[in-house]
Design a protein around this motif. Sequence first.
Motif, PDB file in Angstrom:
ATOM      1  N   GLU A   1       0.810  -1.223   0.000  1.00 32.64           N
ATOM      2  CA  GLU A   1       0.000   0.000   0.000  1.00 32.64           C
ATOM      3  C   GLU A   1       0.842   1.272   0.000  1.00 32.64           C
ATOM      4  O   GLU A   1       0.362   2.340  -0.399  1.00 32.64           O
ATOM      5  CB  GLU A   1      -0.944   0.007   1.195  1.00 32.64           C
ATOM      6  CG  GLU A   1      -0.224  -0.018   2.539  1.00 32.64           C
ATOM      7  CD  GLU A   1      -1.190  -0.165   3.711  1.00 32.64           C
ATOM      8  OE1 GLU A   1      -1.597   0.869   4.253  1.00 32.64           O
ATOM      9  OE2 GLU A   1      -1.518  -1.307   4.057  1.00 32.64           O
ATOM     10  N   GLU A   2       2.103   1.156   0.450  1.00 29.05           N
ATOM     11  CA  GLU A   2       2.966   2.337   0.491  1.00 29.05           C
ATOM     12  C   GLU A   2       3.148   2.946  -0.903  1.00 29.05           C
ATOM     13  O   GLU A   2       3.364   4.154  -1.046  1.00 29.05           O
ATOM     14  CB  GLU A   2       4.340   1.962   1.057  1.00 29.05           C
ATOM     15  CG  GLU A   2       4.310   1.395   2.472  1.00 29.05           C
ATOM     16  CD  GLU A   2       3.798   2.398   3.484  1.00 29.05           C
ATOM     17  OE1 GLU A   2       4.155   3.575   3.362  1.00 29.05           O
ATOM     18  OE2 GLU A   2       3.026   2.006   4.382  1.00 29.05           O
ATOM     19  N   LEU A   3       3.043   2.105  -1.943  1.00 29.08           N
ATOM     20  CA  LEU A   3       3.273   2.577  -3.314  1.00 29.08           C
ATOM     21  C   LEU A   3       2.223   3.575  -3.789  1.00 29.08           C
ATOM     22  O   LEU A   3       2.490   4.406  -4.657  1.00 29.08           O
ATOM     23  CB  LEU A   3       3.289   1.387  -4.283  1.00 29.08           C
ATOM     24  CG  LEU A   3       4.514   0.473  -4.238  1.00 29.08           C
ATOM     25  CD1 LEU A   3       4.301  -0.719  -5.134  1.00 29.08           C
ATOM     26  CD2 LEU A   3       5.754   1.244  -4.679  1.00 29.08           C
ATOM     27  N   VAL A   4       1.012   3.463  -3.264  1.00 31.10           N
ATOM     28  CA  VAL A   4      -0.061   4.294  -3.802  1.00 31.10           C
ATOM     29  C   VAL A   4      -0.417   5.473  -2.891  1.00 31.10           C
ATOM     30  O   VAL A   4      -1.341   6.226  -3.193  1.00 31.10           O
ATOM     31  CB  VAL A   4      -1.324   3.435  -4.059  1.00 31.10           C
ATOM     32  CG1 VAL A   4      -1.050   2.410  -5.117  1.00 31.10           C
ATOM     33  CG2 VAL A   4      -1.823   2.787  -2.785  1.00 31.10           C
ATOM     34  N   LEU A   5       0.320   5.662  -1.805  1.00 32.86           N
ATOM     35  CA  LEU A   5      -0.028   6.699  -0.838  1.00 32.86           C
ATOM     36  C   LEU A   5       0.005   8.100  -1.435  1.00 32.86           C
ATOM     37  O   LEU A   5      -0.766   8.977  -1.034  1.00 32.86           O
ATOM     38  CB  LEU A   5       0.895   6.620   0.382  1.00 32.86           C
ATOM     39  CG  LEU A   5       0.731   5.392   1.287  1.00 32.86           C
ATOM     40  CD1 LEU A   5       1.702   5.455   2.453  1.00 32.86           C
ATOM     41  CD2 LEU A   5      -0.701   5.292   1.802  1.00 32.86           C
TER      42      LEU A   5
END
Length: 547
Positions: free
Chosen positions: A197-201
């Motif tokens: 999820e860190e990729l889309v923050l």
Amino acid sequence: MDTDEECSIVLELSENDPFFDKKKKLLQSKGFSSKERIYLRCSSGPAWMNDTVRILLQIARIMQLNELELYFAEDDTKVEFYSPRNELEALNSIVLLTDKSLSSCTDFHTNILQGLRETILDLISDFGDQNNVKGVIEKYHSCDQEECLVEWGKSHGVKTQLKIAYVEGAGRGMIAGKDLKVGDIALEIPASIIISEELVLETDMYRLLKEIDGISSETILLLWSMKEKYNCDSKFKTYFHTLPEKFNTGLSFGIEAITILDGTLLFEEIMQARQHLHAQYDELIPPLCNGYPDIFPPELYTWEKFLWACELWYSNSMKIMYSDGKLRTCLIPLAGFLNHSLHPHIMHYGKVDPSTNSLKFCLSRPCRAGEECCLSYGNLSSSHLITFYGFVPQGDNPYDVIPLDIDGSDVDSIENKPVVNWATHMVRGTWLSTNHDIFYYGLPSPLLDHLRRSRSPLLQTKTFLQGNLENELEVLGDLTYIFDDMMDNMGDIDLDNRESFNWDEKMAVDYKNLQRRIAHSVSTSCHNGFSMLKNELLKCMAEDILG
């Protein structure tokens, strides 16, 4: 107290174990306590070592039981094997305990502990040799795209001792490039290339989606991956290029395959999953595409592409514990090529190592050069594996169970003896049981005990009294009716045209045959039990007549 001549290892069942009481009861039935100290002596011969290892394993096996294995665990002292997973966990737990002892022991005790460790490692190796499912490597498939991904991974810090190859009947897999032993790191993936999820923050997509009540990080990632697949500038384009255009999972079964499954557990599982996905798509996707077409282009968010992304995340994602203590659902480039096995080489891989900020796939049993290296996707039934992964595992899957719609609340036994309660009851193939004697029949004791108490709460069980034997006949009669009816509802399978079946129809037939085999084994065990009980009842009545 430990001395120069001997040292000890303590095996203790954690009181935080969710099944502490059940395991403690099982340990006690075999003559052990929840905390056992095992002494190791310098001057003892090979026979002593074998006896000590046998005791250690008996205890470790029970401590490593999971809920389903515990349900089917037999209290017969002759039983020494519960499942392939349990055996490997038990053996490795002793190795870990020995390693901890070696790190703090005196020189006098080193030889004893090393001797024990080598003995356990030999047992792990033997276990692998006995249970290895040989994968035939197909040499005529090109792995050019996959090799590009390996090189991309290495350029980002991936370390691997595995190679990608096509395995007959399994598709792509990973094979050992050299002999690997217990504890070796077969594959190491830096956290920087794990898709989480860190990729889309920081994306426009996230800033929009985070305002939607109840949307999960998994759903956000699914929507991100649908678009990222077509992003030419994506950091992960090499990874996306290696993914199949179609995932052959149960979610993509056609109407003919679904029809074959009528009357099985898999029919219900697939239908419920598809209904859930359709409802999720209809609720989420059209409003996003209509309201924000620049962020959610309609051509990238069709039902077919949504299903593809769902199958990608179901079949390839892993739950990973990060250094901050958060558990995240992730896609892990390269690791997705590791296939599932009931006898895996890799069992624990879900935690990022904080010292290296990487995910390490360490071996729990040896893997020889050229052998397919497999991991465990979890303790999953074949119905779950078909629905979300698209395959049936080779060998007898101990997690293939048929749940029974029986009230799980037990009636108190006589003399105020404690009763081990189970919320649900189930059966599995009776060929997995080692005890088919009277009062057992290859069936799970919790189920039989519950049915006995339901019919006659005041009768003592497992004694050759007329009342008990008559009660047993009624219990087996109930089970026979259930499973004979189940087989009738599943119907027969026409295999005359099997060669012309599509992939999904063949998988559906294989699963239905598995369900029929389980139900038939239960029915057969009940009929065999009838014969034993009637013979004992005749003896009992004859003794009464003779008086």
